[in-house]
Design a protein around this motif. Structure first.
Motif, PDB file in Angstrom:
ATOM      1  N   HIS A  26      -4.278  -6.971   4.665  1.00 18.46           N
ATOM      2  CA  HIS A  26      -3.783  -8.253   4.563  1.00 18.46           C
ATOM      3  C   HIS A  26      -4.713  -9.211   4.007  1.00 18.46           C
ATOM      4  CE1 HIS A  26       0.100  -7.063   6.278  1.00 18.46           C
ATOM      5  NE2 HIS A  26      -0.524  -6.468   7.259  1.00 18.46           N
ATOM      6  N   MET A  63     -11.095  -6.989  12.370  1.00 17.09           N
ATOM      7  CA  MET A  63     -10.658  -6.954  10.874  1.00 17.09           C
ATOM      8  C   MET A  63      -9.670  -7.733  10.404  1.00 17.09           C
ATOM      9  SD  MET A  63     -11.108  -2.769  10.100  1.00 17.09           S
ATOM     10  CE  MET A  63      -9.590  -2.251  10.794  1.00 17.09           C
ATOM     11  N   LYS A  64      -9.185  -8.572  11.175  1.00 20.29           N
ATOM     12  CA  LYS A  64      -7.965  -9.335  10.963  1.00 20.29           C
ATOM     13  C   LYS A  64      -8.184 -10.519  10.009  1.00 20.29           C
ATOM     14  CE  LYS A  64      -5.346  -7.054  13.516  1.00 20.29           C
ATOM     15  NZ  LYS A  64      -4.335  -6.250  12.758  1.00 20.29           N
ATOM     16  N   HIS A  65      -9.453 -10.721   9.718  1.00 20.98           N
ATOM     17  CA  HIS A  65      -9.851 -11.830   8.829  1.00 20.98           C
ATOM     18  C   HIS A  65     -11.120 -11.825   8.068  1.00 20.98           C
ATOM     19  CE1 HIS A  65     -12.262 -13.847  11.760  1.00 20.98           C
ATOM     20  NE2 HIS A  65     -11.753 -13.455  12.701  1.00 20.98           N
ATOM     21  N   THR A 122      -6.697   3.669  11.244  1.00 21.59           N
ATOM     22  CA  THR A 122      -6.812   2.827   9.854  1.00 21.59           C
ATOM     23  C   THR A 122      -6.491   3.547   8.772  1.00 21.59           C
ATOM     24  OG1 THR A 122      -9.124   2.952   9.924  1.00 21.59           O
ATOM     25  CG2 THR A 122      -8.343   1.133  10.955  1.00 21.59           C
ATOM     26  N   SER A 173      -9.625   4.907  14.769  1.00 19.81           N
ATOM     27  CA  SER A 173      -9.109   3.517  14.666  1.00 19.81           C
ATOM     28  C   SER A 173      -7.553   3.220  14.161  1.00 19.81           C
ATOM     29  CB  SER A 173      -9.822   2.682  13.956  1.00 19.81           C
ATOM     30  OG  SER A 173     -11.187   2.810  14.378  1.00 19.81           O
ATOM     31  N   ASP A 185      -9.391  -5.084   6.002  1.00 17.50           N
ATOM     32  CA  ASP A 185      -8.091  -5.175   6.157  1.00 17.50           C
ATOM     33  C   ASP A 185      -6.995  -5.444   4.813  1.00 17.50           C
ATOM     34  OD1 ASP A 185      -6.091  -5.812   8.545  1.00 17.50           O
ATOM     35  OD2 ASP A 185      -6.053  -7.556   7.216  1.00 17.50           O
ATOM     36  N   GLN A 203      -7.374  -8.837   2.246  1.00 19.21           N
ATOM     37  CA  GLN A 203      -7.628  -8.328   0.812  1.00 19.21           C
ATOM     38  C   GLN A 203      -6.514  -9.222  -0.155  1.00 19.21           C
ATOM     39  OE1 GLN A 203      -7.710  -4.169  -0.008  1.00 19.21           O
ATOM     40  NE2 GLN A 203     -10.108  -4.158   0.731  1.00 19.21           N
ATOM     41  N   ARG A 245     -14.806  -0.343   3.218  1.00 19.09           N
ATOM     42  CA  ARG A 245     -13.635   0.440   2.918  1.00 19.09           C
ATOM     43  C   ARG A 245     -13.870   0.873   1.188  1.00 19.09           C
ATOM     44  NH1 ARG A 245      -7.262  -1.789   3.166  1.00 19.09           N
ATOM     45  NH2 ARG A 245      -6.565   0.088   2.557  1.00 19.09           N
ATOM     46  N   SER A 299     -14.617 -11.912  10.095  1.00 17.93           N
ATOM     47  CA  SER A 299     -14.931 -10.924  11.530  1.00 17.93           C
ATOM     48  C   SER A 299     -16.240 -10.200  11.210  1.00 17.93           C
ATOM     49  CB  SER A 299     -13.821  -9.921  11.447  1.00 17.93           C
ATOM     50  OG  SER A 299     -13.688  -8.959  10.295  1.00 17.93           O
TER      51      SER A 299
END
Length: 215
Positions: free
Chosen positions: A114, A1-3, A159, A157, A112, A116, A173, A6
């Motif tokens: 960041h 989920m970092k970019h 999250t 997770s 994620d 977004q 999400r 992914s």
């Protein structure tokens, strides 16, 4: 989920077979020139692009990170301009290249926070001053099925509440409306309307559309 890329395996696989349904409110674009430079960011197979083209918009292009979805779009509408987003969220276009950018059911696919924010910053960069951003996305659902899966994914997770895993492998999400407004805080919010949509898995869900303008 970092970019943003992914989940490309999902969108190049089962995700490339899905049907997307968020409606276009053409009244919101009534004052926009049919010569406006329009970008559908996360265009999928080009459904929204095709609708805009059918209603007279002459300069419509779309980008998506999934080569499979882009290929599907080119087969359906060979006259439309599609491109694969090679390094999301970055676009190759110069700053101020577009008069209208659409984000239809895109933020829900970017779990994620960041990522977004980076996406919205890039959209802001390529919009011309006074340009229009049209967002359509899913809000938090209040039924038991969704509440249970939000809570389960948060426990599993760590999250934020509102993230969940679909049965076929995507992480998505749903947003508190305040989260979406905060993402667009660098824009002037022009209009907002709640809608109901069918999700890509066929469930009826609550969504919202926001129309914003670049300062």
């Amino acid at each position: 989920m970092k970019h943003l890329g992914s989940q490309i395996a999902y969108w190049d696989g089962v995700g490339a077979t899905k049907t997307f349904t968020h409606p276009v409110n053409l009244n919101w674009l009534a004052g926009v020139s049919r010569d406006a430079r329009v970008l559908d960011y996360g265009c999928g197979y080009g459904r929204v692009m095709a609708e805009l083209s059918e209603h007279g918009f002459r300069d419509v292009s779309g980008v998506d990170l999934s080569p499979a979805l882009i290929q599907r779009g080119r087969q359906l509408w060979p006259d439309l301009r599609f491109a694969v987003l090679e390094c999301p969220p970055d676009l190759t276009d110069a700053s101020g290249s577009f008069d209208v950018v659409l984000l239809f059911a895109v933020l829900t696919c970017v779990p994620d926070g960041h990522a977004q924010r980076a996406l919205v910053e890039e959209v802001n960069r390529v919009l011309a001053p006074g340009g229009v951003l049209y967002v359509s996305d899913l809000v938090l659902q209040d039924d038991e099925r969704n509440r249970s899966r939000y809570a389960a994914y948060a426990r599993q997770s760590g999250t934020p509440y509102g993230l969940f895993a679909t049965d076929d492998g995507a992480v998505c999400r749903h947003h508190d409306i305040a989260e979406l407004r905060a993402l667009l805080s660098d824009f002037d919010l022009v209009d907002e309307r709640p809608i109901e949509v069918a999700t890509m898995h066929g469930h009826r869900s609550q969504a919202v559309q926001l129309l914003a303008r670049k300062r």
